[in-house]
Design a protein around this motif. Structure first.
Motif, mmCIF file in Angstrom:
data_model
loop_
_atom_site.group_PDB
_atom_site.id
_atom_site.type_symbol
_atom_site.label_atom_id
_atom_site.label_comp_id
_atom_site.label_asym_id
_atom_site.label_seq_id
_atom_site.Cartn_x
_atom_site.Cartn_y
_atom_site.Cartn_z
ATOM 1 N N SER A 3 -11.192 -0.629 5.130
ATOM 2 C CA SER A 3 -10.196 -0.316 4.104
ATOM 3 C C SER A 3 -8.952 0.271 4.751
ATOM 4 C CB SER A 3 -10.787 0.672 3.092
ATOM 5 O OG SER A 3 -9.826 0.999 2.109
ATOM 6 N N ILE A 4 -7.814 -0.365 4.508
ATOM 7 C CA ILE A 4 -6.522 0.107 5.012
ATOM 8 C C ILE A 4 -5.640 0.385 3.807
ATOM 9 C CG2 ILE A 4 -4.448 -0.550 6.327
ATOM 10 C CD1 ILE A 4 -6.331 -2.385 8.009
ATOM 11 N N ILE A 5 -5.032 1.552 3.766
ATOM 12 C CA ILE A 5 -4.194 1.917 2.628
ATOM 13 C C ILE A 5 -2.720 1.746 2.976
ATOM 14 C CG2 ILE A 5 -3.567 3.752 1.005
ATOM 15 C CD1 ILE A 5 -6.443 2.718 0.713
ATOM 16 N N VAL A 6 -1.999 1.041 2.109
ATOM 17 C CA VAL A 6 -0.540 0.970 2.217
ATOM 18 C C VAL A 6 0.007 2.123 1.386
ATOM 19 C CG1 VAL A 6 1.518 -0.446 1.881
ATOM 20 C CG2 VAL A 6 -0.676 -1.550 2.423
ATOM 21 N N ASN A 7 0.498 3.140 2.057
ATOM 22 C CA ASN A 7 0.972 4.353 1.374
ATOM 23 C C ASN A 7 2.418 4.188 0.930
ATOM 24 O OD1 ASN A 7 -1.199 6.341 1.372
ATOM 25 N ND2 ASN A 7 -1.095 6.197 3.608
#
Length: 363
Positions: A3-7
């Motif tokens: 899981s990679i979050i685009v902040n």
């Protein structure tokens, strides 16, 4: 699952990299508390492979799904294709709480995103990319749009997805030429942002087909490329500054695509040509070592991507076409040029004669 979050200030979202993830789409969308109506946009080829699985997953989660299949290919990335999405949305009463899901490569993702951005002034949008190029680049970051006959992506909007779901197993059905096209964007990340990824790719004997690349490297390619895109977009959502580096190789690439009617080279092939050109421009301007340019070009060749201009493309037409690029500011063409592997700079001080000289050497 990775899981990679685009902040982002207004609406952060997840990039989920999950083997077999296509079958989990409905569950993941349910967790986002979206409306029940879904418009699934794809093309006949992709839909034949994965459409029924996506429909089953969405319907099992309680969504009401209608689908719209568009003609495949960059030359169909037009307003008339988007009109078909609007027509389907109207016929099926797609509401503001509804969601458009893009199942396909970059072309489908860009058009679906643009339709979602403009239908009822903006509705939910989910990306399920099926090409390597879309997985590592096009599906992330909220750039949506269509082509104008005189230029690529001149019509568009920023509209961030609510979710990007990447299923690596989908790559097994990807045509070889499309896999190579995606590798162009991966090599781009190595040059502009991630020297370690670049070095990992140099260690691989081949980069031209999925079956010749170790599973650990494919995992690194997906994870590190998506993280790079997320990092850059998180720092500069609307391309006010830093995000422009993601266009490395794209300035000349877009001109080549447009001048060949989107029929001769695909996007990744054009980007490869554009990166070679940008690298040579940087060398001629004394910004980049020749040896590093050669390392870049060797990776491009290892992925069986072109390093020369297509036959019959007029150099003066390319230079003229550059003025129509979206990145032109006050009449000056912005180039992203490397200074070392993993580092680039943005400049609008590239003489036309230098561009011309480099392109002539690439004929």
């Amino acid at each position: 699952m990775t899981s990679i979050i685009v902040n982002l200030p207004e609406q952060s979202y997840e990039i989920a990299i999950a083997p077999g993830g296509i079958d989990q789409l409905g569950e993941m969308m349910s967790n986002l508390k979206l409306g029940k109506k879904v418009l699934l946009v794809s093309n006949p080829t992709i839909f034949k492979h994965y459409g029924q699985r996506v429909l089953a997953s969405l319907e099992a989660a309680g969504f009401e799904v209608v689908s719209c299949n568009l003609s495949p290919g960059e030359r169909y990335k037009t307003l008339s294709s988007v009109q078909k999405i609007y027509d389907t949305a109207l016929e099926n009463r797609i509401e503001r709480s509804s969601t458009m899901v893009a199942l396909g490569g970059g072309v489908i993702g860009d058009m679906t995103g643009f339709a979602a951005a403009t239908w009822l002034r903006g509705i939910n949008f989910v990306q399920v990319p099926t090409s390597l190029l879309a997985m590592v680049d096009a599906a992330i970051g909220g750039k949506t749009g269509v082509n104008h006959p005189q230029g690529k992506n001149l019509i568009g909007a920023f509209h961030q997805p609510r979710l990007v779901l990447i299923d690596p197993e989908v790559l097994k059905s990807l045509p070889v030429r499309e896999f190579r096209a995606g590798m162009a964007e991966v090599i781009k990340y190595g040059v502009i942002w991630d020297a370690e990824l670049f070095a990992q790719m140099e260690e691989s004997k081949r980069l031209d087909q999925l079956r010749y690349i170790k599973a650990e490297l494919i995992e690194a390619i997906l994870n590190r490329s998506c993280q790079a895109k997320a990092d850059v977009v998180g720092k500069d959502e609307k391309e006010a500054g830093l995000r422009a580096i993601l266009n490395y190789g794209h300035t000349i690439a877009h001109a080549v695509e447009s001048l060949t009617g989107y029929r001769v080279v695909n996007h990744g092939e054009a980007v490869a040509i554009g990166m070679v050109a940008a690298g040579q421009i940087a060398v001629k301007l004394g910004m980049w070592k020749k040896e590093e340019a050669e390392r870049q070009d060797a990776l491009i060749q290892k992925a069986s991507l072109p390093t020369k201009l297509p036959d019959g493309v007029d150099i003066e037409a390319i230079i003229e076409s550059l003025q129509l690029d979206k990145k032109v500011k006050a009449g000056k063409v912005r180039f992203i040029l490397p200074t070392q592997i993993g580092v680039v700079t943005i400049t609008d001080e590239v003489p036309s004669d230098t561009i011309r000289e480099v392109l002539q050497a690439m004929q």
